[in-house]
Write an enzyme that holds these catalytic residues in place. Structure first.
Site, PDB file in Angstrom:
ATOM      1  N   LYS A  25      -5.258   3.088  21.593  1.00 37.28           N
ATOM      2  CA  LYS A  25      -5.275   1.792  20.811  1.00 37.28           C
ATOM      3  C   LYS A  25      -3.423   2.169  19.942  1.00 37.28           C
ATOM      4  CE  LYS A  25      -9.323  -0.160  21.374  1.00 37.28           C
ATOM      5  NZ  LYS A  25      -9.613  -0.263  21.773  1.00 37.28           N
TER       6      LYS A  25
HETATM    7  C1  LIG Z   1     -10.816  -0.158  22.749  1.00 36.00           C
HETATM    8  C2  LIG Z   1     -11.070   1.057  24.257  1.00 36.00           C
HETATM    9  C3  LIG Z   1     -11.270  -0.041  24.802  1.00 36.00           C
HETATM   10  C4  LIG Z   1     -10.882  -1.075  25.905  1.00 36.00           C
HETATM   11  O1  LIG Z   1      -9.457  -1.067  25.912  1.00 36.00           O
HETATM   12  P1  LIG Z   1      -9.533  -2.886  26.714  1.00 36.00           P
HETATM   13  O2  LIG Z   1      -8.405  -3.563  26.344  1.00 36.00           O
HETATM   14  O3  LIG Z   1     -10.551  -3.631  25.304  1.00 36.00           O
HETATM   15  O4  LIG Z   1     -10.338  -3.723  27.385  1.00 36.00           O
HETATM   16  C5  LIG Z   1     -11.646   1.331  26.422  1.00 36.00           C
HETATM   17  N1  LIG Z   1     -11.590   3.245  25.722  1.00 36.00           N
HETATM   18  C6  LIG Z   1     -11.242   3.687  24.673  1.00 36.00           C
HETATM   19  C7  LIG Z   1     -11.259   4.453  23.736  1.00 36.00           C
HETATM   20  C8  LIG Z   1     -11.064   2.244  23.447  1.00 36.00           C
HETATM   21  O5  LIG Z   1     -10.939   2.266  22.242  1.00 36.00           O
END
Ligand SMILES: *Cc1c(COP(=O)(O)O)cnc(C)c1O
Length: 468
Positions: A112
């Site tokens: 993120k």
């Molecule tokens: C947020 C997250 C996801 C999922 O991603 P999306 O964009 O919501 O599909 C997968 N793995 C990790 C470690 C995350 O923090």
């Protein structure tokens, strides 16, 4: 570039507008009016660019006149300069076919960061222009909170209030939030569950007495600028593996469908993607939707991959819209059905459009552990539970042409989920050096009862009103 809502009733906005808006006024999500196009020659010319320059090239068509190319490059250089790896999103080979794209070298060790580090800078840029102020309010069960706080800490014209359930996030996760001491960062531990915290936040977004005075904003993945920033690493990985002359497949650990939708966007722009594999854990609404057309929410079962423990996948609406030939009326009706019955059926046309690019897989705890053990014993790689779910789906995928490499998106550093990693492979991954003193740093947060009025009064007493 102009952005329109998937439900067709909200005013069109430019890039600056959608960045600050979040959700569209009609409840829909903003998407570009048309997908920008890159020719094979355009893509070939991107080979070998440093990440910040590649990011500027890929994103400029979406940004349009809202930022000059020079300014956008300054922002991408600043955002990705904070990553601990010079390649920003390095690609690692596992075997002849399988690759890992490491997206966790940002400040909070989760993918993120790739989007939020840029979003923090975009907020600051656009708010300065408007002389406006933003109050970000969010609830977190762990990862999003720390990435969002790191992205906006110390930035002008933004305050962030992040609610986490008291005692229900790990110590590392809590400290990643509460040791950020910038004066615009407000951490609140709420008595109650994550759902209680989330309900409080939702209520504040709908409280006209609050939204009338404050520019209340969210930082979840429905924000278009977040998605846009994620398109870049699909280009980065594919270019290294021979694009545009060779096709590539991607396996993506999926929750809110933001990350994998960015791959879909890359394909619409002309990147030759053979297949996008949507990997879910046992919370499999997306697997059911893509394999049988049934998008219906059940109840969430907690797993070792908590960022995929969802039942409503917000960004899926963007794919519903595109796969329906951009029929906003149809999508608005489908989403209204979903909001009342928690279920909707995809049309045959939507299913056929999705099947051209997407497959899906549901991976349970045994499959997850099997992938962690294989990566460790066969390749010496320690991977986190989310990454493992996608890697297992990648290894199980059938029918790909023999010359197509499969890239699994590694979305979290294994040390963020050390206990689950230890349970799978008997090793405790260490926190990277730069996080080493996390457990000794001073913390600052307030603890509040979960009732709405107390939280609202806390926020309104500390936030800066709009047009301050
Ligand atoms: C947020 C997250 C996801 C999922 O991603 P999306 O964009 O919501 O599909 C997968 N793995 C990790 C470690 C995350 O923090």
């Amino acid at each position: 570039m102009i952005y329109v809502s998937t439900r067709g009733q909200a005013p069109a906005l430019d890039f600056e507008g959608v960045t600050l808006a979040g959700l569209a006024g009609d409840g829909g999500l903003y998407v570009p009016e048309a997908w920008p196009q890159f020719s094979h020659a355009d893509i070939a010319a991107m080979a070998g660019l440093p990440y910040a320059q590649l990011a500027q090239r890929v994103m400029q068509p979406f940004v349009g006149d809202s930022l000059t190319p020079e300014r956008l490059l300054e922002l991408t250089t600043a955002a990705y300069g904070r990553f601990a790896h010079a390649a920003v999103t390095p690609l690692k080979q596992l075997d002849e076919r399988q690759w890992l794209l490491e997206l966790f070298h940002g400040p909070t060790l989760a993918f993120k960061d790739v989007a939020l580090q840029l979003l923090g800078l975009l907020f600051e840029e656009f708010l300065a222009r408007r002389d406006d102020h933003l109050t970000i309010v969010g609830a977190t069960s762990g990862d999003t909170g720390s990435a969002a706080i790191d992205a906006v800490a110390g930035r002008a014209k933004v305050d962030i209030f992040m609610l986490h359930p008291q005692g229900r996030v790990s110590e590392v996760q809590r400290r990643q939030m509460t040791t950020v001491l910038a004066s615009n960062v407000h951490n609140v531990a709420i008595d109650g569950s994550f759902d209680d915290a989330q309900a409080t936040v939702k209520r504040m977004f709908n409280d006209a007495a609050v939204t009338g005075r404050f520019g209340i904003a969210a930082v979840n993945s429905i924000n278009w600028a977040r998605l846009m920033a994620q398109v870049v690493y699909y280009f980065a990985a594919a270019l290294q593996l021979g694009a545009p002359h060779r096709k590539v497949a991607f396996a993506v650990p999926t929750g809110n469908f933001g990350d994998v939708f960015a791959g879909y966007v890359a394909a619409q722009m002309g990147l030759p993607i053979e297949r996008l594999i949507v990997a879910t854990n046992i919370n499999d609404i997306l697997h059911r939707a893509l394999s049988s057309g049934d998008y219906s929410a059940g109840t969430v079962t907690p797993t070792a991959a908590p960022s995929m423990d969802i039942q409503v996948s917000s960004n899926f609406e963007r794919l519903l819209f595109d796969a329906a030939g951009r029929d906003a009326g149809l999508v608005a009706a489908q989403m209204q059905t979903f909001e009342t019955t928690r279920a909707l059926q995809l049309t045959n046309a939507q299913r056929a459009a999705m099947a051209r690019l997407f497959t899906s897989a549901r991976v349970d705890a045994d499959g997850m552990v099997a992938a962690q053990r294989w990566a460790f014993s066969a390749c010496g790689e320690v991977i986190d539970p989310h990454t493992a779910i996608a890697l297992q789906a990648a290894r199980d995928e059938q029918g790909l042409p023999a010359d197509v490499p499969v890239v699994t998106l590694a979305t979290a550093h294994p040390a963020k989920f050390g206990d689950a990693v230890h349970a799978a492979i008997g090793q405790h991954p260490a926190l990277p050096e730069r996080m080493g003193d996390l457990l000794d740093r001073a913390e600052r947060y307030d603890r509040l009862p979960g009732d709405y009025d107390t939280v609202r009064d806390y926020v309104t007493a500390r936030a800066t009103p709009r047009h301050a």
